[in-house]
Design a protein around this motif. Structure first.
Motif, PDB file in Angstrom:
ATOM      1  N   MET A   1      41.861   9.066  13.536  1.00  0.00           N
ATOM      2  CA  MET A   1      42.830   8.229  12.853  1.00  0.00           C
ATOM      3  C   MET A   1      43.186   8.920  11.547  1.00  0.00           C
ATOM      4  O   MET A   1      42.319   9.301  10.766  1.00  0.00           O
ATOM      5  CB  MET A   1      42.225   6.843  12.603  1.00  0.00           C
ATOM      6  CG  MET A   1      43.207   5.880  12.031  1.00  0.00           C
ATOM      7  SD  MET A   1      42.555   4.211  11.761  1.00  0.00           S
ATOM      8  CE  MET A   1      42.367   3.601  13.390  1.00  0.00           C
ATOM      9  N   ASP A   2      44.473   9.073  11.292  1.00  0.00           N
ATOM     10  CA  ASP A   2      44.897   9.764  10.076  1.00  0.00           C
ATOM     11  C   ASP A   2      44.980   8.785   8.899  1.00  0.00           C
ATOM     12  O   ASP A   2      44.804   7.572   9.047  1.00  0.00           O
ATOM     13  CB  ASP A   2      46.226  10.484  10.305  1.00  0.00           C
ATOM     14  CG  ASP A   2      47.381   9.544  10.612  1.00  0.00           C
ATOM     15  OD1 ASP A   2      47.190   8.330  10.503  1.00  0.00           O
ATOM     16  OD2 ASP A   2      48.465  10.036  10.946  1.00  0.00           O
ATOM     17  N   ALA A   3      45.248   9.317   7.723  1.00  0.00           N
ATOM     18  CA  ALA A   3      45.254   8.519   6.486  1.00  0.00           C
ATOM     19  C   ALA A   3      46.324   7.437   6.507  1.00  0.00           C
ATOM     20  O   ALA A   3      46.098   6.317   6.032  1.00  0.00           O
ATOM     21  CB  ALA A   3      45.444   9.429   5.275  1.00  0.00           C
ATOM     22  N   SER A   4      47.496   7.710   7.060  1.00  0.00           N
ATOM     23  CA  SER A   4      48.556   6.699   7.066  1.00  0.00           C
ATOM     24  C   SER A   4      48.215   5.552   8.014  1.00  0.00           C
ATOM     25  O   SER A   4      48.513   4.386   7.733  1.00  0.00           O
ATOM     26  CB  SER A   4      49.909   7.319   7.422  1.00  0.00           C
ATOM     27  OG  SER A   4      49.895   7.786   8.760  1.00  0.00           O
ATOM     28  N   THR A   6      45.135   4.584   8.723  1.00  0.00           N
ATOM     29  CA  THR A   6      44.083   3.844   8.029  1.00  0.00           C
ATOM     30  C   THR A   6      44.684   2.937   6.971  1.00  0.00           C
ATOM     31  O   THR A   6      44.314   1.767   6.847  1.00  0.00           O
ATOM     32  CB  THR A   6      43.062   4.817   7.399  1.00  0.00           C
ATOM     33  OG1 THR A   6      42.553   5.664   8.413  1.00  0.00           O
ATOM     34  CG2 THR A   6      41.935   4.068   6.722  1.00  0.00           C
ATOM     35  N   SER A   7      45.632   3.432   6.210  1.00  0.00           N
ATOM     36  CA  SER A   7      46.289   2.631   5.170  1.00  0.00           C
ATOM     37  C   SER A   7      47.032   1.450   5.776  1.00  0.00           C
ATOM     38  O   SER A   7      46.993   0.336   5.244  1.00  0.00           O
ATOM     39  CB  SER A   7      47.268   3.488   4.369  1.00  0.00           C
ATOM     40  OG  SER A   7      46.586   4.495   3.671  1.00  0.00           O
ATOM     41  N   ALA A   8      47.711   1.688   6.892  1.00  0.00           N
ATOM     42  CA  ALA A   8      48.443   0.609   7.556  1.00  0.00           C
ATOM     43  C   ALA A   8      47.479  -0.458   8.078  1.00  0.00           C
ATOM     44  O   ALA A   8      47.748  -1.659   7.972  1.00  0.00           O
ATOM     45  CB  ALA A   8      49.286   1.169   8.699  1.00  0.00           C
ATOM     46  N   LEU A   9      46.337  -0.023   8.613  1.00  0.00           N
ATOM     47  CA  LEU A   9      45.333  -0.956   9.113  1.00  0.00           C
ATOM     48  C   LEU A   9      44.759  -1.801   7.982  1.00  0.00           C
ATOM     49  O   LEU A   9      44.598  -3.018   8.105  1.00  0.00           O
ATOM     50  CB  LEU A   9      44.219  -0.194   9.838  1.00  0.00           C
ATOM     51  CG  LEU A   9      43.165  -1.023  10.526  1.00  0.00           C
ATOM     52  CD1 LEU A   9      43.797  -1.901  11.595  1.00  0.00           C
ATOM     53  CD2 LEU A   9      42.113  -0.124  11.158  1.00  0.00           C
ATOM     54  N   ILE A  10      44.471  -1.178   6.856  1.00  0.00           N
ATOM     55  CA  ILE A  10      43.943  -1.899   5.689  1.00  0.00           C
ATOM     56  C   ILE A  10      44.985  -2.897   5.179  1.00  0.00           C
ATOM     57  O   ILE A  10      44.658  -4.033   4.841  1.00  0.00           O
ATOM     58  CB  ILE A  10      43.516  -0.906   4.590  1.00  0.00           C
ATOM     59  CG1 ILE A  10      42.272  -0.135   5.051  1.00  0.00           C
ATOM     60  CG2 ILE A  10      43.256  -1.628   3.265  1.00  0.00           C
ATOM     61  CD1 ILE A  10      41.871   1.015   4.149  1.00  0.00           C
ATOM     62  N   ALA A  11      46.244  -2.502   5.143  1.00  0.00           N
ATOM     63  CA  ALA A  11      47.308  -3.397   4.684  1.00  0.00           C
ATOM     64  C   ALA A  11      47.425  -4.614   5.602  1.00  0.00           C
ATOM     65  O   ALA A  11      47.569  -5.749   5.136  1.00  0.00           O
ATOM     66  CB  ALA A  11      48.639  -2.655   4.605  1.00  0.00           C
TER      67      ALA A  11
END
Length: 167
Positions: A1-4, A6-11
């Protein structure tokens, strides 16, 4: 899983979690404030009322668990704070509570290794309950008193709880 990703999942998780957290915080605030306009304990079933009383104690800093509905030796809640265990018998009766609730609370002290016992009633107490409670140091409380059941920080409260636990 890439950084974007991961960020989308956290959001997405934050979008879901924030309203839930806000609802819980509002409920705790209403419990602490005793807001009867938004909450009426009289509409709850006896089991729901027990769980609500546990929520009230938790909002006051107590670790609290409910017991099962039957075979609990008359104890509905077990609350702990600062190493002190208190058993609660919760009665949502339409008539004043009799001495049987006090007897069950006294038994619960021994069964659950508690320091003390309390009975909570929404309809008051019979004279026999007062007499037995006084003889056994059981605290009789109204539902409104529960909101002021602070953690054991005052010397008076601590001295009452410092009785030896039954062996």
């Amino acid at each position: 899983m890439d950084a974007s990703s991961t960020s989308a999942l956290i959001a997405c998780a934050a979008i879901i979690a924030i309203p839930v957290i806000q609802r819980v915080e509002r409920r705790i605030s209403r419990i602490k404030a005793g807001d009867q306009a938004k909450f009426n304990h009289l509409t709850l079933s006896p089991i729901q009322f027990e769980h609500h009383c546990a929520d009230v104690l938790r909002s006051l800093g107590w670790k609290c668990k409910t017991t099962r509905a039957s075979g609990d030796f008359g104890v509905d809640l077990i609350a702990e704070h600062g190493g002190h265990r208190v058993v609660f018998q919760i009665k949502k009766w339409s008539k004043p509570v009799n001495l049987s609730a006090v007897q069950e609370a006294v038994a619960g002290v021994a069964i659950y290794g508690a320091h003390s016992a309390c009975v909570i009633s929404v309809s008051g107490y019979q004279q026999s309950a007062f007499k037995l409670a006084a003889a056994n140091k059981v605290r009789l409380m109204s539902y409104q008193d529960l909101r002021r059941f602070n953690p054991p920080t005052s010397q008076g409260f601590l001295s009452r709880l410092r009785q030896k636990r039954p062996q």
